[in-house]
Design an enzyme around this catalytic site. Structure first.
Site, PDB file in Angstrom:
ATOM      1  N   GLU A 114       1.008  -1.197   0.117  1.00 18.38           N
ATOM      2  CA  GLU A 114       0.010  -0.167   0.193  1.00 18.38           C
ATOM      3  C   GLU A 114       0.980   1.261   0.057  1.00 18.38           C
ATOM      4  O   GLU A 114       1.226   1.720   1.062  1.00 18.38           O
ATOM      5  CB  GLU A 114      -0.857   0.096   1.295  1.00 18.38           C
ATOM      6  CG  GLU A 114      -2.091   0.894   1.174  1.00 18.38           C
ATOM      7  CD  GLU A 114      -1.829   2.225   1.676  1.00 18.38           C
ATOM      8  OE1 GLU A 114      -1.044   3.004   0.938  1.00 18.38           O
ATOM      9  OE2 GLU A 114      -2.227   2.661   2.927  1.00 18.38           O
ATOM     10  N   GLU A 123       4.363  11.704  -0.981  1.00 21.78           N
ATOM     11  CA  GLU A 123       5.250  11.055   0.097  1.00 21.78           C
ATOM     12  C   GLU A 123       4.776   9.654  -0.188  1.00 21.78           C
ATOM     13  O   GLU A 123       4.839   8.768   0.879  1.00 21.78           O
ATOM     14  CB  GLU A 123       4.446  11.460   1.304  1.00 21.78           C
ATOM     15  CG  GLU A 123       4.950  12.648   1.872  1.00 21.78           C
ATOM     16  CD  GLU A 123       4.832  12.884   3.444  1.00 21.78           C
ATOM     17  OE1 GLU A 123       4.063  12.189   4.019  1.00 21.78           O
ATOM     18  OE2 GLU A 123       5.418  13.713   3.968  1.00 21.78           O
TER      19      GLU A 123
END
Length: 383
Positions: A114, A123
């Site tokens: 993920e 990010e």
């Protein structure tokens, strides 16, 4: 800069938010539960950026032979305890290290991760995923998810503008225009990560990127640039452009999708909205062109600097409207920014006008530019 990134994930509140995101968990859990017999059972798995270890636990539950759960931050200590708490330490090995420095004894059958951030790439661990895939995945191995698409659409947010900015037109009879201007300058510096209503969307969404993660390379994620034309479908004031993404898995007859758009129940990613310095009245059948650029920040490649250049398209001729840049720079003063970039905006306008003339007269853009220069007409065209 990576140290700051990994340190941020030691804050348990971020993991608390992710574990409460039921749609996020369902996407990964259902893959392991329903496709585990084909892709997980008796397989060697790499869980990249494992966090608290939930994906590794799913894989172990569904019969994985071995799971390498890699996590660079100190949350790996908690992950290891959770693995032991569930009696799965013989299957799951938690490795506290950056994937770039990891050595595994053998190749893996599947990489599950993920990795997505706000507007897909903020990010995110996509660069690390590519490293892990190229270094550790077997030739016939799979990546889950293996597809990723970033979408953009123009939006109108009058209630947000009213409650956050226009309220300062007057406060108990006093003008607070100076505060309004400062708040607006702050808003222009960073995206708004909030759920938006489908009613705020002014056209069909368009693809910004559509990636196959089984073959994506590092150069493709360093910079993203798209000029997108939107067909406006309602009367409204254009305030911003919103971004969201989907990730999915496609393999033979199998497919699954996680959709973070406003048309589906909320996820912790919500939608990411970038405001434009100038608002524009739009009507149905209006054409809008937005140049969208996302560039990795030189100081921190996990961050992207976003540039929006808004243009309208009328009868094949473009006119510059406004530009916004969001990055890791000092606060932007809108007036100063527009003055400093006046020449650049004029160059943009001239460029698109040359493109329109080239299309209209079926002539190479270089020839159009040459004629303009020879006739000393550049200033007249810009004005």
């Amino acid at each position: 800069m990576d140290g700051d990134y990994f340190k941020s994930y030691e804050n348990l509140s971020s993991h608390d938010v992710m574990l409460k995101d039921k749609r996020r968990l369902k996407f990964y859990r259902e893959f392991c539960d329903f496709c585990g017999g084909k892709f997980v059972k008796d397989k060697t798995v790499l869980d990249l950026g494992c966090g608290t270890g939930i994906l590794a636990l799913y894989c172990a539950k569904n019969g994985a032979k071995k799971v390498y759960a890699v996590e660079a931050s100190d949350v790996a200590i908690l992950s290891r305890r959770i693995v032991e708490e569930n009696g799965l330490e013989n299957v799951i090995e938690v490795i506290q290290q950056k994937i770039e420095h990891v050595n595994l004894p053998d190749k893996v059958d599947i990489i599950i991760s993920e990795w997505m951030g706000f507007y897909l790439v903020h990010e995110c661990m996509l660069s690390s995923l590519i490293v892990a895939r190229d270094k550790f995945l077997k030739a016939d191995g799979i990546v889950f998810p293996n597809r990723a698409t970033l979408f953009a659409a123009p939006v109108s947010l009058p209630a947000y503008i009213e409650s956050n900015f226009n309220m300062y037109d007057t406060v108990d009879g006093f003008s607070f225009e100076n505060m309004k201007a400062l708040l607006w300058a702050e808003r222009l510096k960073s995206p708004l990560c909030e759920t938006i209503s489908p009613d705020s969307i002014l056209s069909f969404a368009a693809h910004v990127v559509n990636w196959n993660l089984s073959s994506l390379d590092q150069s493709s994620i360093e910079g993203i640039s798209q000029a997108i034309k939107f067909d406006i479908n309602c009367s409204a004031t254009l305030h911003a452009v919103s971004f969201w993404f989907t990730v999915g898995f496609e393999h033979e007859q199998l497919s699954s999708l996680l959709d973070t758009s406003p048309y589906h129940p909320e996820t912790h990613w919500k939608q990411t909205t970038v405001f434009l310095p100038k608002f524009t009245k739009v009507e149905p059948s209006d054409k809008l062109v937005v140049d969208i650029q996302l560039e990795q920040s030189p100081g921190n490649p996990r961050w992207y600097e976003i540039t929006l250049c808004q243009k309208t398209l009328l009868n094949k001729s473009y006119s510059f409207v406004s530009r916004n840049v969001i990055g890791s720079s000092d606060p932007i003063d809108v007036d100063e920014y527009e003055e400093e970039n006046k020449m650049e905006e004029e160059d943009d306008l001239l460029s698109v006008l040359i493109g329109a003339l080239s299309e209209q007269y079926d002539t190479e853009p270089s020839e159009i530019a040459k004629v303009i220069a020879e006739n000393n007409a550049i200033e007249d065209i810009v004005e």
